[in-house]
Design an enzyme around this catalytic site. Structure first.
Site, PDB file in Angstrom:
ATOM      1  CB  THR A 131     -49.686  56.863  30.190  1.00  0.00           C
ATOM      2  OG1 THR A 131     -48.351  56.493  30.469  1.00  0.00           O
ATOM      3  CG2 THR A 131     -49.873  56.985  28.702  1.00  0.00           C
ATOM      4  CD  GLU A 132     -54.168  55.412  34.353  1.00  0.00           C
ATOM      5  OE1 GLU A 132     -54.898  56.243  34.908  1.00  0.00           O
ATOM      6  OE2 GLU A 132     -54.601  54.383  33.820  1.00  0.00           O
ATOM      7  CG  ASN A 133     -47.869  53.266  32.904  1.00  0.00           C
ATOM      8  OD1 ASN A 133     -47.781  54.302  32.238  1.00  0.00           O
ATOM      9  ND2 ASN A 133     -47.633  52.081  32.385  1.00  0.00           N
ATOM     10  N   GLY A 182     -56.194  56.417  37.531  1.00  0.00           N
ATOM     11  CA  GLY A 182     -55.835  57.834  37.491  1.00  0.00           C
ATOM     12  C   GLY A 182     -57.027  58.763  37.347  1.00  0.00           C
ATOM     13  CD  GLN A 202     -56.053  52.021  33.936  1.00  0.00           C
ATOM     14  OE1 GLN A 202     -54.884  51.962  33.752  1.00  0.00           O
ATOM     15  NE2 GLN A 202     -56.525  52.751  34.868  1.00  0.00           N
TER      16      GLN A 202
END
Lengths: 269, 303
Positions: free
Chosen positions: A56-58, A132, A266
């Protein structure tokens, strides 16, 4: 919603998630946007691709089947928590083969807008921006896109390119401007059909006929003259097992099946 | 080494100035809420805010933010009361937009002390047309194109961590977003910590230190400093709770009541917590404590 859809055993949102899940193949390393892409990837893990890695982008790296309410809010199910910078370095260096994102608008050549509809300075609508998205589509070898289809969302040219597809469709253009070779959008899944790319241009591959969707409806909700695949088919409907897993295990509150039909945006912390 | 412990009020008034570029830590984990509330209470304005998946809604709603530097942020002021309020006051921020990687890279360049950093992202996007800090340049080695992203060096950072010592050695675990890049890029750093520990605790697991004490300006002991967001190992998010709803800025009533009673109506975060307990029940915070804490194997050091 068509009359037929009201009568069928599943929704267009569920079809989108199931069709998207089927695009994930065994051992894929998947860069997933939060929300619908994550639900689809989880469904793939529960069905045919249990070993795929979700990133995931985080900045979360996992092979586990995590609950959706901990999708961005890790407790103990991660293999690595390296942060946002690191996972994007993995992508830029070419180690993430599959990307997965939602969109506000898409155009003939797969360019994606999640920034502003209309004029940038006086927008008719503002989405939240790239997140992202630009990273996913710039770096992953292939990218799956989910989007609700309408004439205002399927455009000849998007109002703003947040995340580049095949730009103006000229072959080799992505590489010319410096994007990594062999990257870009590969599949677009809407509430009406599934599209691939042929020489950088969107191509209708299948129609959700089982939901009652017709070719006329598909064309009515695209603002250019869409190319049709010679081997055009009906979209394979969800199986009972896929529906069961999606509804009872992956997304029991059915939040994401509903959200599938709107831009894949998101959650905020 | 020096003892940098102080109150949050002191730390903010000493180190956050009008016109500063402020990095806000905590991307979907441990937003430094106590520090953000204190900045609002002190009405420190004309801020540039660097925030990645941490929406500083109260700061924007109170008209304190001139510029948002981010990869992803709600900007639809018709759908958010505080954003609409900022717009109505003619205090809606300008947004300087990157991708997630783009803003991470800008901070990383700041952290490295270099003027810009090349990347293969942002090319072909319209973002560089509206953000003068992203340009396409020729690679001096291959002759091909690369994007160049200008370094971001925030004046000051606020971050909430699980533990720190009095000198500022700060340890955070769980999801870390762009915390490491953001605080290490910043000239001054305010650390709020759930617990203050002895330096000996830090030195038994120094890999977990995300910034060394000498780079930190102020250390504040602030229990529940990230609530209503989650803090790994301490508490869960207050999902659907009134604090969460108010901070997200649901509607005029909840937002303005919250500001009056819980931001301007208390002197600090400790009074805030007591006030929440008196209204919502003494166990309001306890309900968020972890129910099933999981311990890792201890790492072994020594000789």
């Amino acid at each position: 919603m068509t009359q037929k859809e009201k009568e069928t055993r599943y929704s267009a949102g569920e079809q989108m998630i199931v069709s998207a899940a089927r695009q994930i193949v065994k051992d894929d390393i998947v860069y997933v946007g939060v929300g619908v892409p994550m639900v689809a990837t989880l469904l793939a893990k529960y069905t045919h691709a249990p070993d795929c890695v979700t990133i995931t982008e985080n900045g979360i790296v996992r092979v586990t089947k995590f609950p959706m309410d901990e999708s961005t809010d890790v407790q103990t199910l991660a293999d690595q928590l390296p942060g946002m910078f690191y996972v994007n370095c993995l992508a830029q260096a070419g180690y993430i083969n599959t990307g997965f994102l939602g969109a506000g608008q898409i155009d003939r050549y797969g360019n994606i807008n999640t920034t502003a509809a209309g004029d940038f300075y006086k927008p008719e609508h503002r989405w939240n921006g790239s997140g992202g998205g630009n990273d996913v589509i710039s770096f992953c070898h292939r990218t799956i896109v989910t989007i609700r289809q309408s004439r205002r969302r399927f455009l000849e040219k998007v109002d703003f390119i947040t995340s580049p597809g095949y730009l103006d469709g000229r072959p080799g253009q992505r590489e010319e401007i410096g994007l990594p070779p062999n990257t870009g959008p590969s599949i677009v899944i809407s509430n009406l059909g599934v599209y691939a790319f042929d020489n950088g241009e969107m191509l209708l591959k299948s129609i959700h006929s089982d939901l009652g969707v017709t070719m006329e409806q598909v064309k009515a909700e695209i603002s250019w003259d869409i190319k049709i695949a010679p081997d055009l088919t009906d979209t394979e409907p969800p199986t009972e097992e896929e529906l069961h897993l999606l509804r009872e295990v992956v997304d029991p509150q059915k939040i994401f099946a509903r959200r599938a039909e709107s831009p894949g945006l998101q959650q905020q912390s | 080494m020096s003892n940098k412990l102080m109150t949050l009020k002191e730390a903010v008034s000493k180190y956050v100035k009008s016109g500063d570029t402020l990095f806000v830590g905590g991307a979907q984990h441990a937003t430094p809420q106590a520090a953000l509330h204190e900045i609002v209470r002190q009405k420190i304005d004309h801020l540039g805010v660097v925030a990645v998946l941490a929406q500083p809604t109260l700061l924007i709603g109170e008209g304190l933010v001139d510029k948002m530097i981010t990869g992803y942020a709600a900007q639809d002021y018709t759908a958010s009361y505080p954003l609409g309020k900022a717009k109505a006051m003619n205090r809606f921020p300008v947004y300087e937009e990157y991708s997630h990687f783009g803003i991470s890279l800008a901070l990383f360049a700041g952290y490295m002390g270099i003027p810009f950093i090349p990347t293969k992202g942002h090319l072909g996007s319209d973002m560089p047309k509206y953000n003068k800090n992203i340009k396409s340049i020729d690679c001096p080695f291959t002759g091909g194109k690369v994007a160049a992203i200008k370094a971001v060096v925030p004046d000051v950072a606020v971050i909430h961590v699980q533990r720190a010592d009095a000198e500022g050695n700060a340890q955070k675990w769980g999801s870390i977003g762009v915390d490491v890049e953001g605080i290490n890029a910043s000239r001054k750093v305010i650390v709020t910590a759930e617990t203050i520990v002895s330096s000996d605790v830090i030195r038994r697991d120094p890999n977990r230190t995300i910034i060394p004490g000498f780079r930190v300006s102020a250390v504040v002991e602030q229990p529940w400093g990230a609530f209503p967001s989650r803090l790994a190992g301490f508490y869960n998010a207050d999902r659907g709770g009134f604090m969460r709803v108010a901070i997200a800025g649901g509607n005029e009533q909840t937002y303005e009541d919250y500001l009056r009673d819980f931001v301007y109506g208390v002197k600090d975060w400790n009074e805030y917590i007591e006030k929440v307990k008196s209204i919502k029940g003494a166990d309001y915070f306890d309900k968020a404590r972890l129910k099933n804490p999981v311990k890792s194997e201890p790492i072994i050091t020594g000789s």
